[in-house]
Design an enzyme around this catalytic site. Sequence first.
Site, PDB file in Angstrom:
ATOM      1  N   VAL A 169      13.615  58.971  28.994  1.00 52.98           N
ATOM      2  CA  VAL A 169      12.994  60.278  29.240  1.00 52.98           C
ATOM      3  C   VAL A 169      11.555  60.091  29.703  1.00 52.98           C
ATOM      4  O   VAL A 169      11.090  60.763  30.629  1.00 52.98           O
ATOM      5  CB  VAL A 169      13.066  61.166  27.989  1.00 52.98           C
ATOM      6  N   ASP A 170      10.838  59.177  29.078  1.00 51.92           N
ATOM      7  CA  ASP A 170       9.480  58.869  29.529  1.00 51.92           C
ATOM      8  C   ASP A 170       9.493  58.369  30.972  1.00 51.92           C
ATOM      9  O   ASP A 170       8.651  58.744  31.787  1.00 51.92           O
ATOM     10  CB  ASP A 170       8.850  57.799  28.631  1.00 51.92           C
ATOM     11  N   VAL A 171      10.452  57.506  31.283  1.00 53.35           N
ATOM     12  CA  VAL A 171      10.533  56.955  32.633  1.00 53.35           C
ATOM     13  C   VAL A 171      10.826  58.059  33.648  1.00 53.35           C
ATOM     14  O   VAL A 171      10.175  58.154  34.701  1.00 53.35           O
ATOM     15  CB  VAL A 171      11.611  55.855  32.702  1.00 53.35           C
ATOM     16  N   GLY A 174       7.725  60.212  34.089  1.00 56.17           N
ATOM     17  CA  GLY A 174       6.728  59.543  34.909  1.00 56.17           C
ATOM     18  C   GLY A 174       7.063  59.618  36.386  1.00 56.17           C
ATOM     19  O   GLY A 174       6.193  59.842  37.232  1.00 56.17           O
TER      20      GLY A 174
END
Length: 385
Positions: A169-171, A174
Site C-alpha cells: 500500500v505504501d508502494v 508513493g
Amino acid sequence: MIGAAPLDGIVVADFTRVLAGPLATMTLADLGARVIKVERPGKGDDTRAWGPPYSERAATYFEGVNRNKESIALDFNDPHDLERAKKLAARADVVIENFLPGTMDRMGLGYEAVARDNRSVVYASITGFGSGGGAELGGYDFVVQAIGGLMHITGDPDGDPAKVGVAVVDVLTGKDATIGILAALRRRDADGTGARLEVSLLSSLQGALANQAAAHLGAGVEPTRLGNVHPSIAPYELLRCADGPLAVACGNDRQFAKLVDALGRPGLADDERFLTNSLRVAHRAELRGVLEHELTGDTASAWQAILSAAGVPTGEVGDIGAGLDYAERLGLDPTIEVYDSRGASHGRQVRHPVRWQGAGFEPPALAPPRLDEHGDAVRAWLDGA
C-alpha cells in the site's frame, strides 16, 4: 547519446519519512530532480533505525527508498531552522509531506502559507485516511491492508487473512503521488498554475483492487481468499510437480490447448468440462487433479522449460535473489551500483523500472545520504537567499 534528465532543474522539498513519501521523492530524484530531504536532528527518518538488516551506513529499509537525495537536519522547534524550512518551501517547485493533517499548517508550512510566496508550487500531501474524518488516524500499511479489504482476499481459504509480503500500500501510494506530481508539473508548464494534491493510503489501495473491487461494485460479489487461485481464470495457480510447485497461468483457450498438448493430454482441450475458461473455473478441482497427475512426473524446473518453450506462461517459485538473477539473464539489468559523495561504491540497488530508449538518459546513482550529509551546503544556500 545520453539526453538531459527529464526533471533537471526541478527542486523538491521533501518533508516525508518512512516509505510512501520517500519512494515518491526517490522516483523524482531518479528522474533528475534535486531532492532535499528534511530530517530530524539526531535521529533522521524513522526508517534509518528500522533494522536489521543494516548496511554499513543505515538500515537497508531506509536505503531502499532514499538514493539520489540530499539530507539536511532541521529542528522545527528552533526558529532559525524553521525559517530555513520555510525558505526551502518557498524555493521549491514541489513540496511533499506526510505528517498528520494540520501539522504543517501549525508550523507555517501548510499549502496556504507556502503558496503565498510560491504561487506555482506543486504541494502534495500523503495521508493515511484523508484530511476529513480520518485526519487523526495514523496511516500504517498493515492497518490499511486490513481495513481496505486486501487482507480479506489474501491468504489460504481456510487460514487467517494475510498481508502481502511487502508494504504494497505504501508502494502504491508513493507511485500514485508521483503520478499526481508529474501531472501537476505538466499543467504548470502549460499555464503556470500550481496545485494542491492529496493522496491517501486507503484510496490508493482501493484504486488498486481492480477486478476485485469491480466484482463487488458491478456484480454484487464479495471476493474472498482463494490462496493462489485466480477467481476468474483457470488454470491460473500453483500446481504440484515432482519436487515442488509451478505457477501456471493460462489466460485463454489457446494457451490451455498448448498446455495440455505439452503435457501429452491434447484431448483435454476438447473435454466438455474444460472447453471454455468459464467451464474450467467451474471444474477447477477436477482440472487441477488431471494436470497435477501429469506434472508430478517431472520437476518444476523441467516443466518450466518445456511449457515456456510451448508458449505457456509458467514459472518456478523463487526467492528475490533468484528473481533478480532471472531478470539479469533476460538482459533487464535489474540493479545499479550506487556511489557515495567521494565516488566510492556503496553496493547495488534495484534500478528505476522505467528504461529510456534511444536518446534517453541514465538515472543518477548516488548512495542514500548520511543524516545531515548536505546540511552545511543547503544551509548556506538557504541563508544566502
